[in-house]
Every structure is written in structure tokens, then in C-alpha cells.
Design an enzyme around this catalytic site. Structure first.
Site, PDB file in Angstrom:
ATOM      1  N   ASN A  88       0.826  -1.281   0.062  1.00 43.66           N
ATOM      2  CA  ASN A  88       0.005  -0.155  -0.187  1.00 43.66           C
ATOM      3  C   ASN A  88       0.734   1.597   0.075  1.00 43.66           C
ATOM      4  O   ASN A  88       0.467   2.477  -0.478  1.00 43.66           O
ATOM      5  CB  ASN A  88      -0.933  -0.194   1.304  1.00 43.66           C
TER       6      ASN A  88
ATOM      7  N   ASP B 171       1.475   6.865   0.346  1.00 44.34           N
ATOM      8  CA  ASP B 171       0.582   5.572  -0.378  1.00 44.34           C
ATOM      9  C   ASP B 171       1.234   5.592  -1.862  1.00 44.34           C
ATOM     10  O   ASP B 171       1.293   6.676  -2.472  1.00 44.34           O
ATOM     11  CB  ASP B 171      -0.792   5.881  -0.226  1.00 44.34           C
TER      12      ASP B 171
ATOM     13  N   ASP C 222      -0.422  -6.589   4.194  1.00 46.94           N
ATOM     14  CA  ASP C 222      -0.732  -5.578   5.077  1.00 46.94           C
ATOM     15  C   ASP C 222      -1.721  -4.427   4.369  1.00 46.94           C
ATOM     16  O   ASP C 222      -1.645  -4.221   3.330  1.00 46.94           O
ATOM     17  CB  ASP C 222       0.694  -4.656   5.204  1.00 46.94           C
TER      18      ASP C 222
ATOM     19  N   GLU D 108      -5.037  -8.713   5.549  1.00 46.71           N
ATOM     20  CA  GLU D 108      -5.269  -7.816   6.744  1.00 46.71           C
ATOM     21  C   GLU D 108      -6.376  -7.097   6.358  1.00 46.71           C
ATOM     22  O   GLU D 108      -6.079  -5.809   5.891  1.00 46.71           O
ATOM     23  CB  GLU D 108      -4.099  -7.040   7.255  1.00 46.71           C
TER      24      GLU D 108
END
Length: 548
Positions: A152, A214, A244, A286
Site C-alpha cells: 500500500n 501511499d 498489509d 489484513e
């Protein structure tokens, strides 16, 4: 949930949530006639991760081999026999068959979630040569290795960002989100925290903090880069990825920063890539949200293989903390109802982002209450994930930050606790001095470690605990008792847990369940006859097995 009543119809078909699923004929005789709270008869995926027992490791805190106060891969190799000695005939090891490694790439931070080089191993962990040695040693013992893949965002010190921040004339400028003025987007879970950060005359988007900008997943070049990174590690021999921040890859405006269609498209691309590799490399995400939203990340069986069961983990913590079996029942049933046939859940109590379970239950919590957590993790549906040190009752450190949840492992009671020979480790505290070390627990038949070891080996030898259907049953006793069965073809495993903080005398309604004539063998607990009145201690668990 609302009414969970299940209707038994012709052919033993079940109405579970929205789906009607028929159990295999070989398991029909074990279907309860009455007292069913909820059930899931969908078959488990035919993949290695269903049978695995995972152990989450923070390499920095596990074992230091060179005396610099920081754990490393050579140290981890030294401790592999503790996890799994590679000999199925022994039961002296912890019975771990898979590892989840928290971030191992180079990073300016202790935690590693701000990566500066996706194709390298952190120098303080020993670099790539040490990692290769570790991977070979783990595979030789039959241990699969899953690594954290942080796609990410990168570190603000990553060469892509260092180059891109200089302006749009640079090729990696569009790898990130830059604006001339800040937008009013906030963190979805904290509306008082802004997500646009100043850098020179511009601003950039960083969902978690300014040190982790990001990536722009609308840019095809970024998508190619991250797929190439995944391919690199799969070719190296890694067995999968823990993904993640799986919900946040693509942003479409304020309040549209999670669960966007573009995020799902990327996960489908990654799944296609892993499908080309033998051995079913695992994608476990996640997706920290409620189950109804999280299960969208299974797609149609074309996105992630597994999700962490955050709702059930919360129910486990709250139910055991408050001594209320109903909280656990609701959490299990909600997950059973929400799981599609194409998905699977990882079962856990806490992880590196949470207070440790021993801290939540209290430093003076009895071994039996901590053991209750382990016994349920290895018998409930899903693949168990154990956070390193959980099997010892390891506590948080003295402070309140994330490092306190990631304290060094306690191997013995000497200087450095067997973790390091250095005078000062990267993090040490006195709070855990009362936590019994591995050396004190490993040969103690009443220790918490012994419970985890026994339960891991029990799960590995009883297929119904890994792949069986799950039926939660009502045995009465209000909020004291949780009871459920795992059923696989001609095998039934019955689990009864007294969640209360006081003993309970009970008689199981085996006749009403249709199990009155079954012969049971005790596997765990007092081995009392389940057909007769029993007395269970506080936080006690009994497990029986019946074979057709």
C-alpha cells in the site's frame, strides 16, 4: 445475530445463513437432531494452509546471534527446533508448520512497515545470504514461510519517493499522490487525523503517517512493480504473503479510501500470478473490518485465499475477559454464517498491533485461563495463528506504544533472557521478568507452553479439528459453557469449555443431540464420562472423540 435456528429437512440438508449445504453421507449420523445454534458444513479448501499451524515472528525480537541486541535470521535458525524439529515422530517441539514473518525488508524504522527496498533483506537481520540459509533450514523441517508484503505504501526514504518528490518531470512522480494543496481527506478510522502531508510546496497522500506515502495503484507502472516484487520472492521460494493494509490500495476521494473496485482488481491480478506457481502460495489479507465487508476480499475465489478473523478474535478476547460464553458463540456463528465456500479464515487472539492476550487478561491471570485461549484456537474452525511468546504468557512491555507489544522472546532467565548476549538489546524491560521463560516451561507438564505444544500436535493428528464441519450446540448452563463439535466423515470431536470463573456441574444433552449411544474417548481434560454428570473447573476444557 437474529434467530439462528437451523431447520433439518429431508436428506439432512441445512439452512446455514443463506446457503443450503448437505453434509456428506458419511457424516450424516453425527448431525445433531436438536440444540443446534449454528453450523457450517461447507468443505474446507484442499490446500496446505488449512492444515497448518502458524507462528507470527518479529525477527528483531526472536533471537540475536551476533550480540548486537537485534534479532536476526541466523538466530532464528538456531531456534527452529523449538518450533519444529523436522521429525514427525517427536512431540518435544511446538508443532509449528508455518511461519508468518513480519516485515524483513530494509527500512528506517524498527517495525519495517516503511520499506526502502522491496528486493532486499534488512542488513541488521543478516541480509539476503542469511535469509536464504534460513529459508532452506525451515523448508528442510517442513516449515512453510509467509512474509509480510507491504504494497500500500513505501517509506518516504524509498528511492521512488526521493526521486518523485522533486517534481512531475521525474518518472516516479506519478508513483505517488501529489497535490498543490491539501485535500480534506482523513483516516477512515480516525476522522481527526489528516492524510495529506506537506513536502516543499506540495502535499502528498499518506494514509497512516507522513513517513509512509501511499503508492498510486491507478498507475499501471506501480501495479507492474508490485507484481514483479511478488514474483521475485515467489521465485526465491517464499510460500506466500501476508498482505498489509489490504483494504486501502486505491482511493477515489474523501470517504472512498477503502474497499474500492481498483483494490479488488489488483488482488485478482496478484492471485493470477500466484496461481502460476506450484504449491498454492498463500495470500492472507489484513482486511481489518467486519466480516460482511471483509469477505468481499475472497472475490469469487479469485482474490485472497484467507482473511484474518478480526471479529472472532474480538469475540474471543471479550468472551474470555468477561467470562461470557454467549459472546464467543455469537462471534463463531457470525463467522460461520459469513464464510463463503471459496474462502478461509485465520484464527487468532492478538497480533503485533494489539495488546498481548496475557496483558488483556491480566498479569496475574491463571495458567488455566491463558490455556483456555490456546485450547480454543486449536479446536475452533480456521487456521490458528500464534503470536510469538503467546505460548509462554509473554506480556506487553512497560509503555503504551507498539514496541511494547513486540518485546524480545524470553528463552531463559539469565542476562539478556537468552535472547542476546549484548548488555543492551533493542528493547528490554523488567515487566516480563515474572513471565516464565522457555527454559522454565518446556519440561513442566503443567505449563502454558505444554498446553500449546499438546494442542498443536493434537490438531495435527486429528483431521476433524483441521477440516471438519463446525456445529455450535446449546447445552444449557446460560452464559457459562461454550460447546461445539467438529465433524469430518466418520469422526466427531466434541469440545466443551467452561468460560466462567467458577466451577460448573453439568450434564450434556447427548440424547437430544442424537449422540446418546456414541462411545467417546477423552482427548483433553478430566476424561470424565460425557454421558454422566460432570464437574468442570473454571476456565476448563474437555475434548472427546467418537469414531463411527
Amino acid at each position: 445475530m437474529q434467530d439462528r435456528t437451523l431447520i433439518l429437512i429431508l436428506g439432512f440438508a441445512l439452512t446455514v445463513g443463506c446457503a443450503t449445504v448437505k453434509p456428506k453421507a458419511s457424516a450424516e449420523r453425527f448431525y445433531p437432531r436438536d440444540r443446534v445454534v449454528c453450523a457450517d458444513w461447507k468443505e474446507a479448501p484442499s490446500a496446505w494452509y488449512v492444515d497448518a499451524s502458524f507462528y507470527e515472528i518479529f525477527v528483531r525480537s526472536f533471537q540475536d546471534s551476533d550480540g548486537d541486541g537485534i534479532g536476526d535470521f541466523d538466530g532464528l535458525i538456531e531456534r527452529l527446533d523449538y518450533l519444529n524439529d523436522g521429525d514427525p515422530s517427536t512431540q518435544t517441539d511446538l508443532g509449528v508448520s508455518a511461519l508468518w514473518l513480519m516485515p524483513i525488508n530494509p527500512s528506517p524504522s524498527y517495525h519495517g512497515y516503511d520499506v526502502t527496498d522491496y528486493r532486499a533483506i534488512a542488513a541488521e537481520y543478516g541480509g539476503m545470504d542469511a535469509f536464504r540459509r534460513f529459508l532452506k533450514a525451515a523448508h528442510a523441517r517442513g516449515i512453510r514461510v509467509v512474509m509480510d508484503l507491504v504494497v500500500n505504501h513505501t517509506s518516504s526514504q524509498h528511492p521512488w519517493f526521493v526521486k518523485g518528490k522533486r517534481g512531475p518531470q521525474n518518472s516516479t512522480f506519478d508513483y505517488y499522490h501529489f497535490r498543490d494543496s491539501p485535500l480534506d481527506w482523513t483516516q477512515p478510522w480516525n476522522t481527526s487525523s489528516p492524510t495529506w502531508h506537506p513536502i516543499g510546496k506540495r502535499y502528498f497522500y499518506g494514509l497512516f503517517w507522513g513517513g509512509m506515502p501511499d503508492l498510486n495503484f491507478k498507475n499501471p507502472a506501480v501495479r507492474r512493480e508490485m507484481l514483479d516484487v511478488a514474483e521475485y520472492w515467489l521465485e526465491l521460494g517464499i510460500d506466500g504473503f501476508r498482505l498489509d493494509a489490504a483494504r486501502y490500495l486505491v482511493e477515489n476521494g474523501k470517504g472512498l479510501q477503502a474497499d474500492q473496485p481498483g483494490t479488488h482488481r489488483f488482488w485478482r491480478s496478484l492471485r493470477k500470478l500466484t496461481n502460476r506457481h506450484n504449491g498454492t502460495p498463500l495470500l492472507v489479507g489484513e482486511a481489518w473490518t467486519d466480516n460482511k465487508r471483509a469477505v468481499e476480499y475472497f472475490g469469487n475465489g479469485d482474490e485472497l485465499h484467507m482473511l484474518f478473523g478480526f471479529d472472532r478474535a474480538s469475540g474471543l478476547r471479550r468472551g474470555i475477559s468477561s467470562h461470557r460464553a454467549s459472546i464467543l458463540k455469537d462471534a463463531i456463528c457470525e463467522e460461520l454464517d459469513s464464510r463463503p465456500a471459496v474462502g478461509w479464515f485465520g484464527s487468532f487472539a492478538t497480533n503485533h498491533d494489539m495488546d498481548r492476550i496475557a496483558t488483556i487478561l491480566g498479569a496475574t491471570s491463571s495458567v488455566s485461563r491463558l490455556a483456555l485461549v490456546g485450547k480454543l484456537l486449536f479446536t475452533m474452525p480456521g487456521t490458528p495463528f500464534i503470536y510469538y511468546g503467546q505460548e509462554l504468557g509473554l506480556l506487553n512491555g512497560p509503555g503504551q506504544g507498539d514496541p511494547e507489544k513486540r518485546m524480545p522472546m524470553r528463552w531463559d532467565d539469565g542476562n539478556g533472557n537468552g535472547f542476546t548476549s549484548a548488555a543492551t538489546a533493542w528493547a528490554m524491560d523488567d515487566k516480563n521478568q515474572d513471565t516464565p521463560s522457555v527454559a522454565r516451561q518446556i519440561n513442566d507438564p503443567k505449563s502454558l507452553f505444554t498446553v500449546y505444544r499438546q494442542m498443536a500436535h493434537l490438531r495435527s493428528t486429528v483431521p476433524a479439528l483441521r477440516r471438519g464441519a463446525t456445529v455450535v450446540i446449546d447445552v444449557g448452563y446460560q452464559d457459562q459453557v461454550l460447546a461445539f463439535a467438529r465433524i469430518l466423515e466418520g469422526d466427531l470431536v466434541l469440545i466443551v469449555a467452561n468460560v466462567a470463573d467458577e466451577p460448573v456441574s453439568l450434564t450434556l444433552p447427548l440424547g437430544a443431540l442424537g449422540w446418546g449411544e456414541l462411545k467417546f474417548t477423552g482427548l483433553v481434560g478430566t476424561h470424565q464420562d460425557p454421558h454422566a454428570e460432570m464437574r468442570m473447573g473454571a476456565a476448563d476444557v474437555s475434548i472427546w472423540h467418537s469414531r463411527d
